[in-house]
Design a protein around this motif. Structure first.
Motif, PDB file in Angstrom:
ATOM      1  N   PHE A 123       9.310  28.107 -17.596  1.00  0.00           N
ATOM      2  CA  PHE A 123       8.745  29.320 -18.187  1.00  0.00           C
ATOM      3  C   PHE A 123       7.845  29.929 -17.126  1.00  0.00           C
ATOM      4  N   MET A 124       8.185  31.122 -16.679  1.00  0.00           N
ATOM      5  CA  MET A 124       7.433  31.755 -15.593  1.00  0.00           C
ATOM      6  C   MET A 124       6.439  32.749 -16.171  1.00  0.00           C
ATOM      7  N   ILE A 125       5.210  32.696 -15.647  1.00  0.00           N
ATOM      8  CA  ILE A 125       4.168  33.617 -16.087  1.00  0.00           C
ATOM      9  C   ILE A 125       3.279  33.933 -14.892  1.00  0.00           C
ATOM     10  N   ASP A 126       2.597  35.078 -14.936  1.00  0.00           N
ATOM     11  CA  ASP A 126       1.696  35.479 -13.859  1.00  0.00           C
ATOM     12  C   ASP A 126       0.246  35.348 -14.305  1.00  0.00           C
ATOM     13  N   CYS A 127      -0.657  35.333 -13.330  1.00  0.00           N
ATOM     14  CA  CYS A 127      -2.084  35.130 -13.614  1.00  0.00           C
ATOM     15  C   CYS A 127      -2.679  36.247 -14.463  1.00  0.00           C
ATOM     16  N   ASP A 128      -2.104  37.449 -14.383  1.00  0.00           N
ATOM     17  CA  ASP A 128      -2.641  38.564 -15.161  1.00  0.00           C
ATOM     18  C   ASP A 128      -1.960  38.699 -16.520  1.00  0.00           C
ATOM     19  N   GLU A 129      -1.310  37.620 -16.952  1.00  0.00           N
ATOM     20  CA  GLU A 129      -0.642  37.585 -18.250  1.00  0.00           C
ATOM     21  C   GLU A 129      -1.188  36.417 -19.072  1.00  0.00           C
ATOM     22  N   ALA A 130      -0.954  36.460 -20.368  1.00  0.00           N
ATOM     23  CA  ALA A 130      -1.368  35.377 -21.255  1.00  0.00           C
ATOM     24  C   ALA A 130      -0.416  35.317 -22.443  1.00  0.00           C
ATOM     25  N   ARG A 140       7.720  31.967  -5.268  1.00  0.00           N
ATOM     26  CA  ARG A 140       8.166  31.694  -6.630  1.00  0.00           C
ATOM     27  C   ARG A 140       9.149  30.518  -6.641  1.00  0.00           C
ATOM     28  N   ASN A 141      10.100  30.509  -5.709  1.00  0.00           N
ATOM     29  CA  ASN A 141      11.087  29.438  -5.663  1.00  0.00           C
ATOM     30  C   ASN A 141      10.457  28.100  -5.280  1.00  0.00           C
ATOM     31  N   TYR A 142       9.406  28.133  -4.473  1.00  0.00           N
ATOM     32  CA  TYR A 142       8.678  26.909  -4.144  1.00  0.00           C
ATOM     33  C   TYR A 142       8.064  26.310  -5.406  1.00  0.00           C
ATOM     34  N   SER A 143       7.536  27.159  -6.272  1.00  0.00           N
ATOM     35  CA  SER A 143       6.949  26.660  -7.523  1.00  0.00           C
ATOM     36  C   SER A 143       8.019  26.045  -8.420  1.00  0.00           C
ATOM     37  N   LEU A 144       9.235  26.601  -8.387  1.00  0.00           N
ATOM     38  CA  LEU A 144      10.323  26.040  -9.194  1.00  0.00           C
ATOM     39  C   LEU A 144      10.699  24.652  -8.696  1.00  0.00           C
ATOM     40  N   ARG A 145      10.778  24.503  -7.378  1.00  0.00           N
ATOM     41  CA  ARG A 145      11.152  23.204  -6.812  1.00  0.00           C
ATOM     42  C   ARG A 145      10.097  22.134  -7.079  1.00  0.00           C
ATOM     43  N   ALA A 146       8.845  22.555  -7.164  1.00  0.00           N
ATOM     44  CA  ALA A 146       7.760  21.590  -7.363  1.00  0.00           C
ATOM     45  C   ALA A 146       7.681  21.075  -8.796  1.00  0.00           C
ATOM     46  N   ALA A 147       8.228  21.816  -9.727  1.00  0.00           N
ATOM     47  CA  ALA A 147       8.137  21.433 -11.142  1.00  0.00           C
ATOM     48  C   ALA A 147       8.891  20.131 -11.400  1.00  0.00           C
ATOM     49  N   LYS A 148       8.408  19.363 -12.364  1.00  0.00           N
ATOM     50  CA  LYS A 148       9.053  18.105 -12.722  1.00  0.00           C
ATOM     51  C   LYS A 148      10.206  18.307 -13.697  1.00  0.00           C
ATOM     52  N   ASN A 149      10.224  19.442 -14.366  1.00  0.00           N
ATOM     53  CA  ASN A 149      11.269  19.736 -15.351  1.00  0.00           C
ATOM     54  C   ASN A 149      12.198  20.827 -14.851  1.00  0.00           C
ATOM     55  N   ASN A 150      13.425  20.803 -15.342  1.00  0.00           N
ATOM     56  CA  ASN A 150      14.390  21.823 -14.925  1.00  0.00           C
ATOM     57  C   ASN A 150      14.202  23.142 -15.663  1.00  0.00           C
ATOM     58  N   TRP A 151      13.690  23.069 -16.900  1.00  0.00           N
ATOM     59  CA  TRP A 151      13.494  24.306 -17.659  1.00  0.00           C
ATOM     60  C   TRP A 151      12.132  24.890 -17.333  1.00  0.00           C
ATOM     61  N   SER A 172       8.381  23.272 -17.842  1.00  0.00           N
ATOM     62  CA  SER A 172       7.313  23.492 -16.867  1.00  0.00           C
ATOM     63  C   SER A 172       6.989  24.975 -16.794  1.00  0.00           C
ATOM     64  N   VAL A 173       5.703  25.281 -16.733  1.00  0.00           N
ATOM     65  CA  VAL A 173       5.250  26.649 -16.507  1.00  0.00           C
ATOM     66  C   VAL A 173       4.916  26.791 -15.032  1.00  0.00           C
ATOM     67  N   ALA A 174       5.522  27.769 -14.371  1.00  0.00           N
ATOM     68  CA  ALA A 174       5.340  27.971 -12.934  1.00  0.00           C
ATOM     69  C   ALA A 174       4.556  29.256 -12.682  1.00  0.00           C
ATOM     70  N   ILE A 175       3.515  29.157 -11.880  1.00  0.00           N
ATOM     71  CA  ILE A 175       2.622  30.287 -11.614  1.00  0.00           C
ATOM     72  C   ILE A 175       2.323  30.344 -10.126  1.00  0.00           C
ATOM     73  N   ILE A 176       2.346  31.540  -9.539  1.00  0.00           N
ATOM     74  CA  ILE A 176       1.837  31.712  -8.183  1.00  0.00           C
ATOM     75  C   ILE A 176       0.543  32.524  -8.271  1.00  0.00           C
ATOM     76  N   ALA A 177      -0.401  32.232  -7.372  1.00  0.00           N
ATOM     77  CA  ALA A 177      -1.725  32.831  -7.500  1.00  0.00           C
ATOM     78  C   ALA A 177      -2.357  33.061  -6.133  1.00  0.00           C
ATOM     79  N   LYS A 178      -3.180  34.103  -6.077  1.00  0.00           N
ATOM     80  CA  LYS A 178      -4.031  34.338  -4.916  1.00  0.00           C
ATOM     81  C   LYS A 178      -5.231  35.170  -5.361  1.00  0.00           C
ATOM     82  N   ASN A 179      -6.413  34.597  -5.210  1.00  0.00           N
ATOM     83  CA  ASN A 179      -7.666  35.294  -5.549  1.00  0.00           C
ATOM     84  C   ASN A 179      -7.629  35.881  -6.955  1.00  0.00           C
ATOM     85  N   GLU A 180      -7.362  35.026  -7.918  1.00  0.00           N
ATOM     86  CA  GLU A 180      -7.233  35.447  -9.315  1.00  0.00           C
ATOM     87  C   GLU A 180      -8.294  34.817 -10.203  1.00  0.00           C
TER      88      GLU A 180
END
Length: 355
Positions: free
Chosen positions: A79-86, A66-77, A5-13
């Motif tokens: 990959f964390m990335i931010d909105c200003d990254e690709a 960030r930890n909320y996004s981890l808990r929401a993911a369906k997979n245990n593994w 799972s890829v986990a991302i947090i965002a605000k006005n991006e």
């Protein structure tokens, strides 16, 4: 769907999130976007790519989001990335091998940081950051500049993956830079009240002051952070030493920076530090010593500041040769600086004088 799972947090991006998500989508990972209060089109754009879009009430704590996004993911593994990254390049087979055979470890990626120079997006520096892990073993701590932390308190093995991401988060308008500096400093100072003996916080406060070119304040924070007994192998410690040295030079304290001779052996494996020492010697008009450091930096295997092991020490060497009247040597250095604008300007001026 792939078991990552890829986990991302965002605000006005809305200006950046599509590039991020479109770079991830082809690999079949679950994409989880946690929105912390966007008032623009961020969520609408995310809806074209994400498997989950969740809301999180902002509480001045990046780790909580960030930890909320981890808990929401369906997979245990994760990959964390931010909105200003690709994603620039990724080896999915390596990720699969990693999660099967190095399950207690953390995978780091190479991150290329870009800024706009002379109207062109240009590589400024490269760093390495932990992004791939099992959420059952790791979570995030810290209100801001959150750090991946083992849940059971055991230090984690860390391996560099064959994955590269690009980052444009430092490419900001003056207004964006000021707003980010204010937000970051407020949160860091709040965290410092609870953890006043954390040198990493002083490092981040120093970096925050650099955002608005307040190098005098940055010097104070870096100096405080380096008062602690630190492991010179830690990436943030190496970065703090180089940033402190540069801040001293920016504030015309080259004589104080000369004291870095006392820590030379501990950091001599870093091209960035060797290049810094050349600049320190140059600022103190110790030209022979400066040239020796520039020569050493050229060809060192890795650097974080783009060009610290190639065209930057060549350019600085050229300026010293000009100062000391060795014009043919200066021309030779400038010719090997590629498309570095200051070198091309000096080369043109010298060749014009000779004609």
């Amino acid at each position: 769907m792939h078991p990552i799972s890829v986990a991302i947090i965002a605000k006005n991006e809305e200006k950046r999130i599509e590039k991020c998500l479109s770079s991830i989508k082809p690999y079949g990972f679950e994409i989880v976007v946690v929105d912390t209060g966007s008032t623009d089109g961020t969520k609408e754009i995310a809806g074209r790519y994400a498997d989950q879009i969740l809301d999180f009430a902002w509480c001045d704590d990046f780790s909580a989001a960030r930890n909320y996004s981890l808990r929401a993911a369906k997979n245990n593994w994760i990959f964390m990335i931010d909105c200003d990254e690709a994603i620039k390049s990724i080896d999915v087979d390596e990720l699969n091998y990693f999660r099967k055979h190095l399950s207690d470890s953390v995978g780091s990626v190479t991150r290329e940081n870009f800024i706009t120079e002379q109207g062109k997006l240009t590589l400024n520096n490269t760093d390495y950051t932990e992004r791939f892990f099992d959420r059952r073993l790791y979570h995030y701590t810290g209100m801001i500049h959150e750090q991946l932390t083992p849940i059971r308190g055991k230090d984690f093995p860390n391996y560099l993956l064959k994955t590269t991401i690009t980052h444009t988060g430092y490419d900001m308008t003056p207004e964006e830079r000021q707003a980010k500096q204010l937000r970051n400093q407020t949160l860091l100072e709040k965290q410092l009240l609870e953890d006043s003996d954390n040198p990493y916080l002083y490092y981040q406060l120093g970096k925050t002051c650099e955002i608005t070119s307040d190098y005098a304040a940055a010097c104070k924070y870096y100096s405080k952070g380096l008062e602690y007994d630190l492991d010179p192998e830690l990436a943030y410690v190496q970065a703090m030493v180089v940033s402190y040295g540069n801040a001293l030079l920016y504030t015309e304290q080259a004589d104080i920076a000369l004291g870095f001779e006392g820590i030379y052996d501990e950091f001599a494996g870093s091209a960035d530090f060797i290049y810094l020492m050349g600049n320190i010697y140059k600022a103190n008009k110790m030209y022979d010593q400066a040239l020796a450091q520039y020569k050493k930096a050229i060809g060192m295997p890795q650097c974080k500041l783009n060009g610290a092991n190639s065209f930057l020490p060549l350019y600085q060497s050229g300026t010293i040769f000009e100062i000391t009247g060795h014009i043919p040597d200066a021309i030779a250095c400038y010719k090997h600086c590629g498309n570095l604008a200051p070198a091309l300007q000096r080369l043109d001026a010298l060749l014009h004088k000779q004609s």
